[in-house]
Design an enzyme around this catalytic site. Structure first.
Site, PDB file in Angstrom:
ATOM      1  CE  LYS A  98     -11.868 -28.905   5.247  1.00 24.74           C
ATOM      2  NZ  LYS A  98     -13.192 -28.407   5.537  1.00 24.74           N
TER       3      LYS A  98
HETATM    4  C1  E4P Z   1     -14.362 -28.683   8.996  1.00 24.70           C
HETATM    5  O1  E4P Z   1     -13.353 -28.233   8.059  1.00 24.70           O
HETATM    6  C2  E4P Z   1     -15.585 -29.161   8.194  1.00 24.70           C
HETATM    7  O2  E4P Z   1     -16.102 -28.188   7.229  1.00 24.70           O
HETATM    8  C3  E4P Z   1     -16.820 -28.877   9.326  1.00 24.70           C
HETATM    9  O3  E4P Z   1     -16.360 -28.339  10.527  1.00 24.70           O
HETATM   10  C4  E4P Z   1     -17.674 -29.914   9.358  1.00 24.70           C
HETATM   11  O4  E4P Z   1     -18.573 -29.631  10.330  1.00 24.70           O
HETATM   12  P1  E4P Z   1     -20.277 -30.251  10.389  1.00 24.70           P
HETATM   13  O5  E4P Z   1     -19.904 -31.719  11.158  1.00 24.70           O
HETATM   14  O6  E4P Z   1     -20.786 -29.392  11.152  1.00 24.70           O
HETATM   15  O7  E4P Z   1     -20.732 -30.637   9.050  1.00 24.70           O
END
Ligand code: E4P
Length: 217
Positions: free
Chosen positions: A87
């Protein structure tokens, strides 16, 4: 539509996996910290533990923000397990690193995407997944689902293989709206996934069936 769970909590991952509907897991440094997982060694071990619990892709985020650092960290993460998806943040070096890993056949997830232009660059760099954060856009009065629709149109125009991974999903209706628009994947909390189950007529109907069964037996 693939269902990923957005957590580093092993119990929640186990519960979603046991439902039989889980296609993968996404994590990020904040989710790791929330579970008290700190330090490189513990974090790497936690990714290995998550991979043992699920059959699908597990996104593991790099901390470095420079190309060389991202490549070094991403290669170490990818070596943990073939399920690992590297990622990468949606910045210039992240795009370069995405191209590097794509060329090597290593799966990638471009994260922190907030515009269609960023999504276009992620696809051009050969990202496996690209994560627009719909909840965080909604939080600032911007249409997160509208962005998913815009990206769907652009990707379909050119037949890009990059999968739209709707992220920052906050509730069950987000999941349903993403499904209608045609997001390839959604990642969200267990609560939002389990919300899909709920309907009062199901509960009322089941109670009546059981009551009638008991009358006849
Ligand atoms: C995506 O990969 C992120 O981990 C995640 O969806 C972030 O979500 P949030 O805005 O609820 O922190």
């Amino acid at each position: 539509m693939k269902f990923f769970i957005d957590t580093a909590n092993l119990d929640q991952i186990k519960e979603a996996q046991a439902l039989g509907i889980l296609d993968g897991v996404t994590t990020n440094p904040s989710l790791m910290a929330k579970e008290g997982i700190t330090g490189a060694t513990n974090i790497l071990q936690h990714y290995k533990d998550i991979c043992k619990l699920v059959d699908g892709d597990v996104s593991a985020e790099v901390i470095a923000t420079d190309f060389e650092g991202m490549v070094r960290e991403g290669e170490a993460l990818a070596a943990l397990n073939p399920q690992i998806v590297v990622k990468l943040p949606m910045i210039a070096d992240g795009v370069k690193a995405c191209k590097y890993f794509s060329d090597k056949g290593i799966k990638t997830n471009m994260t922190l995407v907030f515009s269609a232009g960023q999504a276009l660059l992620a696809a051009k760099a050969g990202a496996t997944y690209m994560s627009p954060f719909i909840g965080r856009l909604d939080d600032i009065s911007t249409d997160g689902l509208g962005l998913i629709a815009e990206i769907r149109l652009i990707y379909d125009n050119y037949g890009f293989d990059t999968q739209i991974l709707a992220a920052s999903v906050r509730h069950t209706m987000h999941i349903m709206d993403c499904a209608k628009i045609g997001a390839d994947v959604m990642t969200g909390p267990l609560k939002a996934i389990k919300g899909l189950l709920k309907h009062p007529l199901t509960d009322i109907g089941l109670a009546k069936f059981l009551e009638d069964y008991k009358k006849g037996n």
